[in-house]
Write an enzyme that holds these catalytic residues in place. Structure first.
Site: not given
Ligand code: GLA
Length: 730
Positions: A480, A550
């Site tokens: 990430d 997301d």
């Molecule tokens: C980001 C990702 C999510 C999740 C969060 C965790 O927003 O896109 O899918 O993994 O971080 O903090």
């Protein structure tokens, strides 16, 4: 050879399966871009070398004299700064005298089979040398000693050409690269629409189409990453072209950092397009003998509209960009803990998720954010990549054993390029965050960016990752990146190298990712950046799939997935069924099935009916896996253009297809006749849901009436058709 050099005319013709690109070595070594478009068998392009009308006062090369040729209007192959070409320039290099007048001319060339890689950087590749041919044209600035090599590769079975550039200092004095774009194309017309992908967090890659206008226009990022706002993609499609027809040129930058994709239309109604590293906050110092590599641009030409452009990108990326074990091997069907638990989990809860998910047929549990340091919220611990044993008693090994005992694989989350101010790592090394002297860096999601431009920092984060990944049976990593880069500076770089920071940062990221995939080739890597904030072809070189957004709302996902599909294949597009309230699970399944399908929810309290539905989705996932990943996508009805979205995936052999219809708003649909595309008109297809048989011709030209298959808002109809022998009475 698909690259021909006509010595008499001093012309190169580069042919792909369906396009030609023509370069001429003009007087005094000027390189001109005479043609890019549908494949042509000859190169009699006289008249294409000059564009008559001057913009202003005509400036002439003193040797050539005052003819109709002037660098200001000529179709320059690689437009340079300050030497009479006043349009947006692809190249500007400051010399030891302090000026940035740059003027490179032809010196030599070489043609060979295959395709070179770019040191330290991702790029597309050939599976065997006979797949493509490469032309390298070496150009030189005779005053400064700058040498620039333009590298072109053309592919024989797809209409794809790649471009990249190598800049070398062949002089005895230092040079500074101020801009080195990877691709420059001079089109003789401006009757195009520019198509690009804009967005934001949770709303990525919306398609925008606008007619080109005089002046400069385009898309770019200065966020340190390719970003949510604009994707490093641009297409030019003729005014009036459709999804299935019309001259279309697609460009996608194989790079994950700051980029620019700019078009300038001039008074001659011609268009220069450049794509490359954003020159803002960029410089690269070249010592004598030093080399700078500008990343690659993938160029697709088709006269088959945006639809065919997408299919070419998809085929090409599946075959020539995505690598490793999971390029071809079936990827495990996963459930991710994020939306089910956020930071609130322990080993028993995760095992509970896995037990319930296994019953449905899910094959892997992914433990998302929250397993390390003392991370129970997003306020701390990035940089402390050791297990939080308060949550996971006894560490990872006992948890993974329990998951494996269920017959499931196990995946884990990392955010390696970040550091929380509240972390042991930051307390030990406060200068390891990206910052400039005297300014407190901005904070985003309570975190700073870790300075992976530094080798010592990379070593530390890698060693921490290695310790966990080598000691445990981990099958998957989600990588990430949850903020943009501000206060760009690196504590170790001397002042005259500070402007190299952004690019060095990205090179550092690539080195780390490369280490991960080469040390652990069996790990499936998935990229992510606050959803789809680093969704670019460079990331696909390391990770065969990327978390698309997301936003897991199936209605919102329609726009996101339609946009993403403009250049990225279904195999790359992670899509999960979640508990998000707007649509029902049937529709969520249909939408998520388009990508790398999975779940992201608490599966422990499902009703029997929901369980049965999920099991049938899992069956469909297996049944249609190859079709969805390797089939040809047709975007039949865009979600924003009416009350429904319709997309179709046809097998490469045209022996079956999947038709997906979802209604966003039922109002428009008293009648819905769908006309599938890309079928074999001579073949017959059976609708597996009701056994009805139709010819490909009937389906494509008359269509099928789906009015009774959908009803009301958010309804879903998925139909699979299989090729069958022609009925006897036909
Ligand atoms: C980001 C990702 C999510 C999740 C969060 C965790 O927003 O896109 O899918 O993994 O971080 O903090």
């Amino acid at each position: 050879m698909s690259i021909i050099f006509d010595e008499k005319k001093r012309i190169f013709r580069l042919d792909t399966s369906d396009s030609s690109y023509v370069i001429k070595i003009y007087d005094e070594g000027y390189l001109l871009n005479l043609y890019y478009g549908k494949k042509i068998p000859d190169c009699n392009l006289s008249g294409f070398e000059t564009r008559r009308r001057n913009a202003s006062f005509s400036l002439a090369n003193p040797v050539i004299g005052e003819t109709s040729f002037t660098p200001d209007t000529a179709p320059m192959e690689y437009g340079c700064n300050g030497a009479g070409d006043f349009r947006i320039s692809a190249l500007a290099v400051r010399n030891a005298d302090g000026n940035s007048v740059t003027d490179v001319r032809y010196r030599s060339h070489r043609i060979y089979a295959g395709k070179p890689s770019i040191p330290g950087m991702p790029s597309t590749y050939v599976n065997s040398d006979d797949e493509a041919d490469t032309l390298e044209i070496e150009t030189v600035d005779s005053v400064t000693g700058l040498t620039v090599t333009l590298v072109y590769t053309v592919f024989k079975s797809v209409p794809v050409m790649t471009k990249s550039v190598r800049v070398e200092n062949g002089s005895e004095r230092e040079l500074v690269v101020e801009r080195a774009f990877s691709c420059c194309c001079d089109f003789p017309t401006m009757d195009f629409d520019l198509v690009s992908l804009w967005g934001s967090h949770a709303c990525e890659r919306n398609i925008e189409r606008r007619p080109l206008a005089h002046g400069v226009q385009g898309v770019e990022s200065k966020r340190g990453v390719s970003g949510h706002s604009q994707n490093p993609f641009a297409a030019f499609t003729r005014h009036g072209s459709t999804e299935e027809s019309g001259d279309t040129y697609g460009f996608n930058f194989v790079y994950s950092g700051n980029f620019s994709a700019l078009a300038e239309c001039d008074h001659n109604a011609s268009t220069r397009f450049i794509m490359g590293i954003n020159p803002t906050d960029f410089e690269w110092k070249l010592i004598p003998g030093g080399t700078f590599y500008a990343p690659e641009v993938v160029c697709v030409y088709t006269d088959g509209g945006l639809g065919e452009m997408s299919r070419v990108f998809h085929r090409f990326y599946n075959n020539n960009l995505i690598r490793g074990r999971y390029k071809t091997e079936k990827r495990p069907l996963l459930i991710n803990s994020w939306e089910a638990a956020y930071f609130n989990f322990d080993s028993d809860k995760l095992v509970g998720f896995a037990e319930a998910a296994r019953e449905l047929g899910v094959e892997m549990l992914v433990m998302d954010d929250g397993w390390f340091g003392k991370r129970n919220n997003d306020k701390c611990s990035l940089g402390d990549w050791y297990v939080n044993e308060d949550k996971l008693e006894g560490g990872l090994a006992p948890l993974i054993e329990r998951i494996n005992a269920l017959g499931m694989k196990f995946g884990i989350w990392y955010e390696p390029e970040m550091i929380s101010p509240d972390s042991d790592l930051y307390r030990a090394h406060p200068d390891w965050c990206v910052h400039v002297p005297g300014r407190e860096p901005l904070i985003g999601r309570r975190q700073y960016v870790l300075d992976v431009a530094r080798a010592d920092v990379r070593e530390n984060v890698w060693n921490q990752m290695y310790e966990v990944l080598s000691a445990n049976k981990i099958d998957y990593v989600k990588w990430d990146f949850n903020r943009n880069i501000s206060d760009a500076g690196s504590a170790l770089l001397p002042p005259e190298h500070q402007k190299e920071f952004f690019h060095r940062f990205i090179l550092g990221t690539y080195e780390l990712m490369d280490r991960l995939v080469t040390t652990f080739p069996d790990i499936l890597l998935e990229n992510c950046s606050g959803g789809g904030g680093r969704y670019d072809p460079a990331m696909l070189y390391y990770s065969p799939q990327i978390w698309t957004s997301d936003n897991t709302d199936a209605i919102a996902r329609l726009d996101i997935q339609f946009g993403t599909s403009l250049c990225y294949p279904a195999s790359a597009m992670s899509a999960h069924v979640s508990a998000n309230p707007r649509a029902d699970y049937k529709m969520k399944g249909a939408v998520a099935m388009w990508g790398t399908f999975g779940y992201e929810m608490d599966p422990r309290h499902l009703s029997d009916e929901e369980k049965e539905l999920f099991k049938s989705q899992v069956r469909d996932y297996h049944r249609y896996y190859d079709l969805i990943r390797y089939g040809d996508l047709y975007r039949l009805v865009y979600p924003d253009r009416s009350g429904a979205a319709v997309w179709e995936i046809v097998s490469p052999e045209k022996d079956g297809f999947l038709l997906n219809i979802v209604t966003v708003c039922s109002f428009d649909y008293f009648r819905l006749i769908v006309k599938p595309r890309g079928l074999d008109p001579e073949k017959y297809y059976r609708n597996d849901s009701d056994g009805e048989v139709y010819s490909g011709a009937l389906l494509m030209y008359a269509g099928i009436d789906c009015s009774n298959s959908i009803w009301g808002d958010h309804s879903t109809c998925v139909m699979h058709f299989t090729e069958v022998p022609a009925p006897e009475n036909e």
